[in-house]
Design a protein around this motif. Structure first.
Motif, PDB file in Angstrom:
ATOM      1  N   LEU A   1      -5.319  -5.572  -0.705  1.00 54.55           N
ATOM      2  CA  LEU A   1      -4.055  -4.881  -0.933  1.00 54.55           C
ATOM      3  C   LEU A   1      -3.662  -5.019  -2.401  1.00 54.55           C
ATOM      4  CD1 LEU A   1      -2.231  -6.014   2.329  1.00 54.55           C
ATOM      5  CD2 LEU A   1      -3.519  -3.912   1.919  1.00 54.55           C
ATOM      6  N   ASP A   2      -2.661  -4.286  -2.818  1.00 54.36           N
ATOM      7  CA  ASP A   2      -2.230  -4.242  -4.215  1.00 54.36           C
ATOM      8  C   ASP A   2      -1.794  -5.621  -4.700  1.00 54.36           C
ATOM      9  OD1 ASP A   2      -0.215  -4.014  -6.422  1.00 54.36           O
ATOM     10  OD2 ASP A   2      -0.738  -1.892  -6.262  1.00 54.36           O
ATOM     11  N   ASP A   3      -2.526  -6.163  -5.668  1.00 55.87           N
ATOM     12  CA  ASP A   3      -2.259  -7.528  -6.126  1.00 55.87           C
ATOM     13  C   ASP A   3      -0.954  -7.635  -6.910  1.00 55.87           C
ATOM     14  OD1 ASP A   3      -3.313 -10.225  -5.969  1.00 55.87           O
ATOM     15  OD2 ASP A   3      -3.442 -10.114  -8.163  1.00 55.87           O
ATOM     16  N   GLY A   4      -0.551  -6.571  -7.575  1.00 56.52           N
ATOM     17  CA  GLY A   4       0.723  -6.592  -8.287  1.00 56.52           C
ATOM     18  C   GLY A   4       1.891  -6.731  -7.324  1.00 56.52           C
ATOM     19  N   ILE A   5       1.810  -6.039  -6.195  1.00 56.59           N
ATOM     20  CA  ILE A   5       2.862  -6.140  -5.192  1.00 56.59           C
ATOM     21  C   ILE A   5       2.855  -7.530  -4.567  1.00 56.59           C
ATOM     22  CG2 ILE A   5       3.650  -5.292  -2.935  1.00 56.59           C
ATOM     23  CD1 ILE A   5       2.902  -2.475  -3.878  1.00 56.59           C
ATOM     24  N   ARG A   6       1.648  -8.081  -4.321  1.00 57.87           N
ATOM     25  CA  ARG A   6       1.572  -9.449  -3.786  1.00 57.87           C
ATOM     26  C   ARG A   6       2.235 -10.430  -4.749  1.00 57.87           C
ATOM     27  NH1 ARG A   6       0.036 -13.643  -5.482  1.00 57.87           N
ATOM     28  NH2 ARG A   6      -1.379 -12.646  -6.932  1.00 57.87           N
ATOM     29  N   ALA A   7       1.933 -10.296  -6.025  1.00 59.39           N
ATOM     30  CA  ALA A   7       2.513 -11.194  -7.025  1.00 59.39           C
ATOM     31  C   ALA A   7       4.039 -11.062  -7.046  1.00 59.39           C
ATOM     32  CB  ALA A   7       1.932 -10.904  -8.402  1.00 59.39           C
ATOM     33  N   TYR A   8       4.531  -9.833  -6.940  1.00 58.35           N
ATOM     34  CA  TYR A   8       5.983  -9.631  -6.905  1.00 58.35           C
ATOM     35  C   TYR A   8       6.589 -10.298  -5.663  1.00 58.35           C
ATOM     36  CZ  TYR A   8      10.517  -7.684  -6.056  1.00 58.35           C
ATOM     37  OH  TYR A   8      11.852  -7.577  -5.779  1.00 58.35           O
ATOM     38  N   ILE A   9       5.999 -10.037  -4.490  1.00 56.13           N
ATOM     39  CA  ILE A   9       6.523 -10.592  -3.241  1.00 56.13           C
ATOM     40  C   ILE A   9       6.568 -12.118  -3.316  1.00 56.13           C
ATOM     41  CG2 ILE A   9       6.011 -10.944  -0.787  1.00 56.13           C
ATOM     42  CD1 ILE A   9       4.989  -8.037  -0.727  1.00 56.13           C
ATOM     43  N   GLN A  10       5.517 -12.713  -3.893  1.00 55.89           N
ATOM     44  CA  GLN A  10       5.451 -14.173  -3.948  1.00 55.89           C
ATOM     45  C   GLN A  10       6.178 -14.769  -5.154  1.00 55.89           C
ATOM     46  OE1 GLN A  10       1.075 -14.873  -3.072  1.00 55.89           O
ATOM     47  NE2 GLN A  10       2.114 -16.180  -1.580  1.00 55.89           N
ATOM     48  N   GLY A  11       6.714 -13.924  -6.014  1.00 51.80           N
ATOM     49  CA  GLY A  11       7.456 -14.426  -7.166  1.00 51.80           C
ATOM     50  C   GLY A  11       6.565 -15.001  -8.246  1.00 51.80           C
TER      51      GLY A  11
END
Length: 180
Positions: A142-152
């Motif tokens: 899945l989109d790693d940028g979105i994962r990074a955002y979700i996880q802060g």
């Protein structure tokens, strides 16, 4: 020169079998809490202090400057919200682990596990849900940028860190692709 950081074996993700056991005991507030860390990727301390608005968590502050964010609840995890009256709010870490986390995981049959790398018997820790979230996200590509955002997490490149903004609908759509 700085030596390369070795991968820690302190934490490990929950297996599919363990997640199934957790769902079987999801009416327990402590188990629902653990499942929410698996489905949101939030730090346990963030979940303890987050403000819930509908099916979205608002995190106003946290461990890093990127911790302030909006985290939607995964569609599969929305029913868990009724089981988590946030009785854990303002609890300290050791009280939470000793009084709620460990007994609930023992009861569900998934507190201890054999670490696949070390072969050692270990106990799950509150942060392991976050590891599960990130691991599964990566497995599904899945989109790693979105994962990074979700996880802060801090974005590594300036284009992502400065110029990328995610609409809540886009985050929800990508999050809904996360299956266990």
């Amino acid at each position: 020169k700085i030596a390369k950081q070795e991968k820690s074996t302190l934490h490990y993700k929950y297996t599919a079998d363990e997640i199934a056991k957790l769902w079987a005991a999801a009416d327990s507030p402590a188990i629902a809490f653990v499942l929410l860390t698996i489905y949101t990727g939030m730090r346990p301390s963030e979940l303890m202090h987050a403000e819930l608005q509908g099916d979205t968590f608002i995190i106003r502050q946290g461990k890093t400057q990127n911790a302030a964010r909006i985290v939607p609840v995964h569609p599969d995890a929305v029913p868990l919200l009724q089981h988590v009256p946030f009785v854990f709010k303002d609890r300290d870490r050791s009280t939470f682990i000793e009084s709620y986390f460990a007994p609930a995981l023992i009861s569900a049959g998934c507190y201890e596990y054999t670490h696949p790398v070390t072969g050692q018997m270990q106990k799950h820790k509150p942060h392991d849900g976050r590891h599960t979230f990130a691991s599964r996200w990566r497995e599904l590509q899945l989109d790693d940028g979105i994962r990074a955002y979700i996880q802060g997490h801090t974005q590594k490149d300036i284009g992502s860190r400065v110029y990328t903004h995610y609409d809540l609908d886009v985050i929800r759509a990508e999050l809904s692709r996360l299956v266990y």
